[in-house]
Design an enzyme around this catalytic site. Sequence first.
Site, short mmCIF file in Angstrom:
data_model
loop_
_atom_site.label_atom_id
_atom_site.label_comp_id
_atom_site.label_asym_id
_atom_site.label_seq_id
_atom_site.Cartn_x
_atom_site.Cartn_y
_atom_site.Cartn_z
N LYS A 92 -5.73 5.43 -20.23
CA LYS A 92 -5.89 6.00 -21.57
C LYS A 92 -4.59 5.81 -22.36
CE LYS A 92 -9.85 7.08 -19.86
NZ LYS A 92 -10.13 8.32 -19.16
N ASP B 195 -5.20 18.19 -15.73
CA ASP B 195 -5.51 16.82 -16.16
C ASP B 195 -5.13 16.72 -17.63
OD1 ASP B 195 -6.64 14.46 -17.12
OD2 ASP B 195 -8.47 14.65 -15.94
N ARG C 160 0.83 -1.20 0.00
CA ARG C 160 0.00 0.00 0.00
C ARG C 160 0.87 1.25 0.00
NH1 ARG C 160 -2.70 -0.02 4.75
NH2 ARG C 160 -1.63 1.85 5.44
N TYR D 169 -13.80 16.46 -16.90
CA TYR D 169 -14.30 15.07 -16.86
C TYR D 169 -15.42 14.92 -15.82
CZ TYR D 169 -14.03 9.98 -16.37
OH TYR D 169 -14.32 8.65 -16.33
#
Length: 405
Positions: free
Chosen positions: A213, A188, A63, A116
């Site tokens: 993406k 972004d 983690r 987005y």
Amino acid sequence: MTNRIARKQWGASTECIWGGEPEHKPLGATMMPIFQGATFAYETLEEWRAVGAGEQSGHIYNRNTNPTVAVFEQKVAALEGAQAATSFSSGMAAISNTLFALLKSGSRVVTVRDIYGGSNLVFSEFLPRFGVDVVFCDTDDEAAIRKAIAAGCDLLYLETPTNPTLKVLDIQALTSLAHDAGAVVVVDNSLAGPLNQRPLQLGADIVVYSAAKSLGGHADVMGGVMCGDRQRVEQVFHFREINGACLEPMSAYLLMRGMQTLELRNSRQNDSAMRIAGFLESHPLVERVFYPGLACHPGAAIALRQMSGFGGVLSFSLLGGYESVRIVLESLQLAHLAASFGSVSTHAGAPCTTSHIEMSAAERTAAGIPESLIRYSVGIEDVTDLIEDLAMALDRVSAAIPKSA
Ligand SMILES: *Cc1c(COP(=O)(O)O)cnc(C)c1O
């Protein structure tokens, strides 16, 4: 593992292959191995303690950090020209962790409406609950954005080009204003990708990506990443290591595998999208084409200044409304009718099924998104085949709705 530090400036494709890679990988591996496992063991308590306390390099628990994941982060930082990067389980995890780590009650954020859908909800639904004030500006109204920044801004959040109508914002001009107001600037860059647009070079402080993406490029893995200066990356990393949206080692491996061909895919997609935009522009059934590489695009001049390629995503509106959209999409043979973009295979969809599914038709229209819009994300197929496929699908519309032709 030491990094390849002493090196000259490389071209983009070399950077995609060698950037961020350790000089020596374990057991002579040429690909960074997948360190699959939740935890790391030590022979002595003293060594374990020293690594845990950060006095010695090493890994304790996935983690927090993982060797495979760390190389992915270095690779993105190298491509981006950033001091550091930290990774996440998805793009939305990168965005929300970055925002929650940097903002506090009383902070004021300036952003635009066309970001987005998920990011929009972080700003409109969640952050206000914690006393963060968010101003959404009309994406087309640069004067309004300037005014909102000047009225007080702790964080400017930009996305350009926007999805699905590819509006373009001037990163350099808005960043400079935001810095005058004492704000940190987050961009972004998922749609353009790191080879077409370099927000850090344009002055921005932080870049975030949905790695699913173009970084991954094969629509087979989720991931997210944020990069910037070491101090802010540490701050966001600390929030993420506690809140837990970590990237899996297998995902980091797949992302790095994809990134090796980023430059090849990116050039092909830039070229193909430009040719497809030109084809669509001259088609009688096409009402309007949205692509920042077209001279008629309202953001063309800024795009030309701040982008070195215009990307593989374009959209176009059709005569004949939603029925034309349905016929075209259901006729295409070389496109997945699926969300997402930036993959080796072409993806196509309508805003009401993908990016703006949360909005009603009336809200989409108010946001300037035509109901007759198709978003088309160009893959690496031969462009002549893609154009033929689009021509065939558009012919079906002419046959079905003769009056609109
Ligand atoms: C897909 C996308 C996101 C969200 O990323 P996920 O990996 O799906 O969480 C954020 N911003 C943009 C511009 C995107 O296209």
